[in-house]
Scaffold this motif. Sequence first.
Motif, PDB file in Angstrom:
ATOM      1  N   ALA A  77     112.641  51.428  26.554  1.00  0.00           N
ATOM      2  CA  ALA A  77     112.602  52.890  26.484  1.00  0.00           C
ATOM      3  C   ALA A  77     112.411  53.348  25.042  1.00  0.00           C
ATOM      4  O   ALA A  77     111.650  54.287  24.764  1.00  0.00           O
ATOM      5  CB  ALA A  77     113.888  53.476  27.066  1.00  0.00           C
ATOM      6  N   ALA A  78     113.101  52.692  24.122  1.00  0.00           N
ATOM      7  CA  ALA A  78     112.972  53.039  22.703  1.00  0.00           C
ATOM      8  C   ALA A  78     111.553  52.800  22.205  1.00  0.00           C
ATOM      9  O   ALA A  78     111.013  53.583  21.411  1.00  0.00           O
ATOM     10  CB  ALA A  78     113.965  52.216  21.881  1.00  0.00           C
ATOM     11  N   VAL A 114     103.397  57.382  38.430  1.00  0.00           N
ATOM     12  CA  VAL A 114     104.282  56.253  38.118  1.00  0.00           C
ATOM     13  C   VAL A 114     105.368  56.121  39.186  1.00  0.00           C
ATOM     14  O   VAL A 114     105.738  55.007  39.575  1.00  0.00           O
ATOM     15  CB  VAL A 114     104.905  56.420  36.717  1.00  0.00           C
ATOM     16  N   GLY A 115     105.890  57.257  39.668  1.00  0.00           N
ATOM     17  CA  GLY A 115     106.886  57.225  40.733  1.00  0.00           C
ATOM     18  C   GLY A 115     106.342  56.575  41.988  1.00  0.00           C
ATOM     19  O   GLY A 115     107.050  55.810  42.668  1.00  0.00           O
ATOM     20  N   SER A 158     103.098  56.922  27.978  1.00  0.00           N
ATOM     21  CA  SER A 158     104.320  56.455  27.315  1.00  0.00           C
ATOM     22  C   SER A 158     105.518  57.303  27.724  1.00  0.00           C
ATOM     23  O   SER A 158     106.620  56.772  27.956  1.00  0.00           O
ATOM     24  CB  SER A 158     104.154  56.480  25.790  1.00  0.00           C
ATOM     25  N   PHE A 159     105.325  58.616  27.849  1.00  0.00           N
ATOM     26  CA  PHE A 159     106.438  59.495  28.233  1.00  0.00           C
ATOM     27  C   PHE A 159     106.803  59.303  29.706  1.00  0.00           C
ATOM     28  O   PHE A 159     107.982  59.365  30.073  1.00  0.00           O
ATOM     29  CB  PHE A 159     106.076  60.952  27.950  1.00  0.00           C
ATOM     30  N   GLY A 163     110.391  57.949  31.069  1.00  0.00           N
ATOM     31  CA  GLY A 163     111.206  58.618  32.078  1.00  0.00           C
ATOM     32  C   GLY A 163     111.594  57.675  33.207  1.00  0.00           C
ATOM     33  O   GLY A 163     112.720  57.722  33.710  1.00  0.00           O
ATOM     34  N   ALA A 164     110.657  56.800  33.607  1.00  0.00           N
ATOM     35  CA  ALA A 164     110.950  55.842  34.676  1.00  0.00           C
ATOM     36  C   ALA A 164     112.023  54.855  34.241  1.00  0.00           C
ATOM     37  O   ALA A 164     112.923  54.499  35.024  1.00  0.00           O
ATOM     38  CB  ALA A 164     109.671  55.102  35.072  1.00  0.00           C
ATOM     39  N   LEU A 165     111.951  54.400  32.998  1.00  0.00           N
ATOM     40  CA  LEU A 165     112.968  53.479  32.480  1.00  0.00           C
ATOM     41  C   LEU A 165     114.332  54.153  32.399  1.00  0.00           C
ATOM     42  O   LEU A 165     115.366  53.527  32.668  1.00  0.00           O
ATOM     43  CB  LEU A 165     112.550  52.959  31.100  1.00  0.00           C
ATOM     44  N   LYS A 166     114.340  55.435  32.049  1.00  0.00           N
ATOM     45  CA  LYS A 166     115.613  56.166  31.910  1.00  0.00           C
ATOM     46  C   LYS A 166     116.332  56.279  33.252  1.00  0.00           C
ATOM     47  O   LYS A 166     117.561  56.409  33.282  1.00  0.00           O
ATOM     48  CB  LYS A 166     115.358  57.564  31.353  1.00  0.00           C
TER      49      LYS A 166
END
Length: 316
Positions: A77-78, A114-115, A158-159, A163-166
């Motif tokens: 995520a970072a 992505v979802g 990237s954003f 969001g998916a990783l978060k």
Amino acid sequence: MTQAFRGILAMVGACTIWGLSPLYYKLLAHVPPPEVLSHRTLWSVILFAGVLAVQGRLSEIGTAFRGRRQVGVIALAAAMISVNWFVFILSVQIGRTTEASLGYYIFPLMTVFVGWLWFGERLGIAQWGAVALALAAVLVLTVGLGVTPWISLILATSFAVYGALKKGLALGPVVSVTCEILIYLPFWLVLLAWYHGNGQGHFGTGWQTSLLLVLSGPLTAVPLILFSYAARRVRLSTVGVLQYINPTLQFFCAVLAFGEPFTLWHQIAFALIWSAVAIFSFAALSQDRAARRASIAALGVSAQIRNSPSEGSAKP
């Protein structure tokens, strides 16, 4: 003032800061993007750590780094948010803010895609239509300008991946962001040491530049805190619509303030994107209203069941 209205004000404030941030980073056009990002990371860590210290929650940072899988997700995520920040700062400095605004218009549509790809979420006809229009906009710019709008695609992707990783992190927003910017802080500190060791560092060369570099921390932290405040008090559909304030203001900064070219191809592409945004927003609001009606109906049925006499208590 209701909690929902306060949340809307917070969301508008966050998106306004993000939308007008190109004006800020244009003032740092003489500082290389890696150095700007290094200072942004450093001062953000200091500010977020201060917020957590005041709240008595610094120990949560250590807890967040327990477990190899969670550390790996935080690191990924970072990496995504660092790429996003770097490309955005670079786009402003090289006169490509229009492409950046297009990327943030595409971002919610990319999130939907992505979802579907990552989590198997089902998409409706309207959502697929919005994604198709966004793809058409990218193709128009690629064919018309003879170059793929990489800045837009990198920012949106990237954003969306960020969001998916978060979604897989069971951490509060402030702790999560602090960990994300803390994990690569040693790298950015080494980079700053290299800049200053070679006499190329800009911090300390003038009070205006130094102040701008320091303020990049609050510029990062404040809208994230406002966004977190809003997300807990405002419906997600409302958040989704309000977030388009950000790329709209970026677009005005690019065309009106910076005088970036807005060709016929740009006009066609943005018309497609704005149409996609309208379809996407309408579909989201319709789904939200339908969900609320279903919830109200379910509560009504439940109340009727509770209030109706049972068979055992019925009179013969």
